[in-house]
Design a protein around this motif. Structure first.
Motif, short mmCIF file in Angstrom:
data_model
loop_
_atom_site.label_atom_id
_atom_site.label_comp_id
_atom_site.label_asym_id
_atom_site.label_seq_id
_atom_site.Cartn_x
_atom_site.Cartn_y
_atom_site.Cartn_z
N PRO A 36 10.46 -10.59 3.25
CA PRO A 36 9.01 -10.70 3.42
C PRO A 36 8.45 -11.91 2.70
CG PRO A 36 9.53 -8.99 1.81
CD PRO A 36 10.83 -9.41 2.41
N ASP A 37 7.29 -12.37 3.14
CA ASP A 37 6.60 -13.45 2.42
C ASP A 37 5.99 -12.93 1.13
OD1 ASP A 37 6.90 -15.61 4.42
OD2 ASP A 37 5.64 -14.30 5.67
N VAL A 38 5.51 -11.67 1.18
CA VAL A 38 4.79 -11.09 0.05
C VAL A 38 5.25 -9.66 -0.16
CG1 VAL A 38 2.51 -10.27 -0.72
CG2 VAL A 38 2.71 -12.50 0.40
N VAL A 39 5.43 -9.28 -1.42
CA VAL A 39 5.64 -7.88 -1.80
C VAL A 39 4.51 -7.51 -2.74
CG1 VAL A 39 7.12 -6.26 -3.03
CG2 VAL A 39 8.15 -7.98 -1.55
N ALA A 40 3.84 -6.39 -2.46
CA ALA A 40 2.66 -6.01 -3.24
C ALA A 40 2.72 -4.54 -3.64
CB ALA A 40 1.38 -6.28 -2.45
N ALA A 41 2.15 -4.25 -4.81
CA ALA A 41 2.07 -2.87 -5.28
C ALA A 41 0.90 -2.75 -6.24
CB ALA A 41 3.37 -2.47 -5.99
N CYS A 42 0.31 -1.57 -6.28
CA CYS A 42 -0.74 -1.31 -7.26
C CYS A 42 -0.13 -1.27 -8.65
CB CYS A 42 -1.47 0.00 -6.96
SG CYS A 42 -0.47 1.49 -7.17
N ILE A 43 -0.98 -1.49 -9.66
CA ILE A 43 -0.45 -1.53 -11.01
C ILE A 43 -1.43 -0.91 -12.00
CG2 ILE A 43 -1.26 -3.91 -11.25
CD1 ILE A 43 0.98 -4.42 -13.21
N GLY A 44 -0.94 0.06 -12.74
CA GLY A 44 -1.64 0.61 -13.90
C GLY A 44 -0.71 0.33 -15.05
N GLY A 45 0.18 1.32 -15.35
CA GLY A 45 1.31 1.02 -16.23
C GLY A 45 2.29 0.14 -15.50
N GLY A 46 2.55 0.51 -14.23
CA GLY A 46 3.30 -0.39 -13.36
C GLY A 46 4.68 0.04 -12.92
N SER A 47 4.99 1.34 -12.88
CA SER A 47 6.35 1.76 -12.52
C SER A 47 6.67 1.51 -11.06
CB SER A 47 6.56 3.24 -12.87
OG SER A 47 5.63 4.07 -12.21
N ASN A 48 5.71 1.80 -10.16
CA ASN A 48 6.02 1.60 -8.74
C ASN A 48 6.13 0.11 -8.43
OD1 ASN A 48 3.83 0.77 -6.40
ND2 ASN A 48 2.79 1.33 -8.30
N LYS A 84 1.80 -13.88 8.44
CA LYS A 84 2.76 -13.67 7.35
C LYS A 84 3.19 -12.20 7.30
CE LYS A 84 1.66 -17.44 4.15
NZ LYS A 84 1.28 -17.76 2.75
N SER A 85 4.29 -11.95 6.60
CA SER A 85 4.78 -10.58 6.46
C SER A 85 4.51 -10.09 5.04
CB SER A 85 6.27 -10.50 6.77
OG SER A 85 7.01 -11.37 5.94
N ILE A 86 3.95 -8.88 4.95
CA ILE A 86 3.58 -8.28 3.66
C ILE A 86 4.25 -6.92 3.57
CG2 ILE A 86 1.68 -7.59 2.16
CD1 ILE A 86 -0.18 -9.21 4.07
N LEU A 87 5.01 -6.72 2.52
CA LEU A 87 5.64 -5.42 2.26
C LEU A 87 4.90 -4.75 1.11
CD1 LEU A 87 7.93 -3.30 2.55
CD2 LEU A 87 9.30 -4.72 1.01
N ILE A 136 -2.12 9.18 5.28
CA ILE A 136 -3.15 9.29 4.24
C ILE A 136 -2.53 8.84 2.92
CG2 ILE A 136 -4.77 10.80 3.06
CD1 ILE A 136 -4.69 12.64 5.50
N PRO A 137 -2.95 7.71 2.38
CA PRO A 137 -2.33 7.19 1.15
C PRO A 137 -2.99 7.74 -0.11
CG PRO A 137 -3.91 5.59 1.95
CD PRO A 137 -3.96 6.77 2.91
N ALA A 138 -2.26 7.75 -1.20
CA ALA A 138 -2.87 8.04 -2.50
C ALA A 138 -3.89 6.96 -2.81
CB ALA A 138 -1.79 8.07 -3.58
N LEU A 139 -4.90 7.31 -3.60
CA LEU A 139 -5.90 6.30 -3.97
C LEU A 139 -5.28 5.15 -4.76
CD1 LEU A 139 -9.02 8.46 -4.91
CD2 LEU A 139 -8.76 6.92 -2.95
N GLU A 140 -4.23 5.44 -5.53
CA GLU A 140 -3.52 4.37 -6.23
C GLU A 140 -2.94 3.39 -5.21
OE1 GLU A 140 -4.07 7.76 -8.78
OE2 GLU A 140 -3.08 7.64 -6.83
N SER A 141 -2.18 3.91 -4.26
CA SER A 141 -1.55 3.08 -3.22
C SER A 141 -2.58 2.37 -2.36
CB SER A 141 -0.65 3.94 -2.34
OG SER A 141 0.19 4.76 -3.11
N SER A 142 -3.75 2.99 -2.20
CA SER A 142 -4.81 2.39 -1.38
C SER A 142 -5.23 1.04 -1.93
CB SER A 142 -6.02 3.33 -1.33
OG SER A 142 -5.69 4.55 -0.72
N HIS A 143 -5.05 0.82 -3.23
CA HIS A 143 -5.37 -0.49 -3.81
C HIS A 143 -4.45 -1.57 -3.24
CE1 HIS A 143 -7.66 1.96 -6.61
NE2 HIS A 143 -8.20 0.86 -7.12
N ALA A 144 -3.17 -1.25 -3.08
CA ALA A 144 -2.23 -2.21 -2.50
C ALA A 144 -2.54 -2.44 -1.03
CB ALA A 144 -0.80 -1.71 -2.67
#
Length: 403
Positions: A233-245, A378-381, A354-362
């Motif tokens: 992919p061109d981009v890999v994205a994830a939400c972050i608080g502590g940041g495990s996912n 572009k491709s976004i994962l 239906i995504p979690a609100l955390e995942s909804s940020h990503a």
């Protein structure tokens, strides 16, 4: 695969540092228990029986590998090719079980009888309660009273699974206070208990250990994406608080020419107490036993934070995220409460997910990124780190206009 592991084998160092971030800042009575965990993990991470049992659990109990899914309708809507790593399909509905089953297995090998942890959105709590039930261990989950109200379905699940849920009424009554409370409880019985930290935070070895347990997400996703498209992919994205996912999925691509975006919760404004964007607005500081970037008040104490998503309303960030941002390997993006809610409904209605609100940020970031003209095609994962069952009552109650 060896190329992928060069960075992972080099960081953190023996003392648990990623550059200047990380380490272990703990009271004397915790030094021996954390050294015990560190030595056990170093041994078990190379032990065939431990690894084979964990591999079997992931395949036959958790349902791994989770798929990578091409979100065709969302892609057409946004203007880029958006793919989802479906951690919402992992047993219990989020990525958290990846490290919780491993932490419980570690506890079993150490002869511990009880798991103690904090939780924000409740996903870590549900996952740990699940792991405790699987291994026949006691489980005690500390959760802020605000989050208990917001995430009622997960509280019920924890109790059904046999966990003791401890309400935390101090301070803002959210994730930071839940961590404080769990630490206090663990101090009372380190001999029989394991403090199963729920993210890539805390004293060494937890930022490394949780990253390693979550790296299965990234290595699966890389292989699956290449099989689907013949490229990365061109981009890999994830939400972050502590940041495990985020560290989980970043681990598979960290040596590659792929842009990595950590999406922070911008909340409802830029003032202290209106967001949880630690890297964007924070500065270096020590909290919960590790040195990282944190949001602090005028006295240097952890500042009040806010996010619509309970799992990422934390006033600091994992030390590895602080390091990767400081060297420019990761980029930081922002997603507000409003954008996250819009993404929550958009993904639900366009893809039936239906995504979690955390995942909804990503997801919100991906939509915004895709709609920019220079990113067309572009491709976004995205790491879709959890499902939104836990959030539907809160969303409907507070945002009925979106219906």
């Amino acid at each position: 695969m060896q190329k992928d592991r060069l960075y992972l084998d080099s960081f953190p160092d023996e003392r648990g540092y990623f550059g200047k971030f990380g380490g272990s800042f703990i009271p004397p009575q915790l030094v021996e228990p954390f050294n015990e965990i560190n030595e056990a993990y170093k041994k078990l991470s190379k032990d065939f029986n431990f690894l084979n049992e964990l591999k079997s659990i992931r395949k036959y109990y958790q349902g791994r590998p989770t798929p990578v899914y091409f979100a065709k309708n969302l892609s057409n809507f946004a203007g880029a090719n958006i793919y989802l790593k479906r951690e919402d399909l992992n047993h219990t509905g989020a990525h958290k079980l990846n490290h919780c089953m491993a932490e419980a297995l570690l506890a079993k090998y150490l002869g511990k009888k009880k798991l103690i942890a904090e939780t924000g959105a409740g996903q870590h709590g549900v996952a740990l309660a699940t792991a405790a039930a699987y291994f026949g261990l006691e489980c005690e989950i500390h959760m802020g009273e605000v989050d208990i109200k917001k995430e009622h379905p997960n509280v019920v699940k924890m109790k059904i699974l046999g966990a003791k849920v401890v309400p935390v009424s101090k301070g803002l009554k959210t994730l930071k206070e839940a961590v404080d409370s769990a630490f206090e409880s663990y101090l009372n019985d380190t001999k029989n208990s394991l403090f199963a930290i729920g993210s890539v935070v805390g004293p060494h070895p937890f930022p490394k250990m949780i990253r390693d347990f979550q790296s299965v997400v990234g290595f699966e996703a890389k292989e699956q994406f290449f099989e689907m498209t013949g490229k990365l992919p061109d981009v890999v994205a994830a939400c972050i608080g502590g940041g495990s996912n985020a560290m989980g999925i970043f681990s598979g691509f960290i040596e590659d020419s792929v842009d990595l975006y950590a999406v922070e919760p911008a909340g409802k404004g830029e003032k202290i107490g209106e967001h949880s964007a630690s890297i964007t607005y924070g500065k270096e500081g020590v909290m919960h036993g590790f040195n990282s970037i944190m949001l602090s008040d005028e006295n240097g104490e952890p500042a009040p934070v806010h996010s619509i998503a309970s799992g990422i309303d934390y006033p600091s960030v994992g030390p590895e995220h602080a390091y990767l941002s400081s060297i420019g390997r990761t980029k930081v993006a922002l997603c507000s409460d409003t954008e996250a809610i819009e993404a929550f409904y958009t993904l639900s209605r366009l893809e039936g997910i239906i995504p979690a609100l955390e995942s909804s940020h990503a997801v919100g970031f991906a939509i915004k990124y895709a709609k920019s003209e220079e990113n067309f095609g572009k491709s976004i994962l995205i790491n879709l780190s959890g499902r939104g069952d836990k959030d539907i009552d809160f969303v409907i109650e507070n945002f009925p206009e979106n219906l």
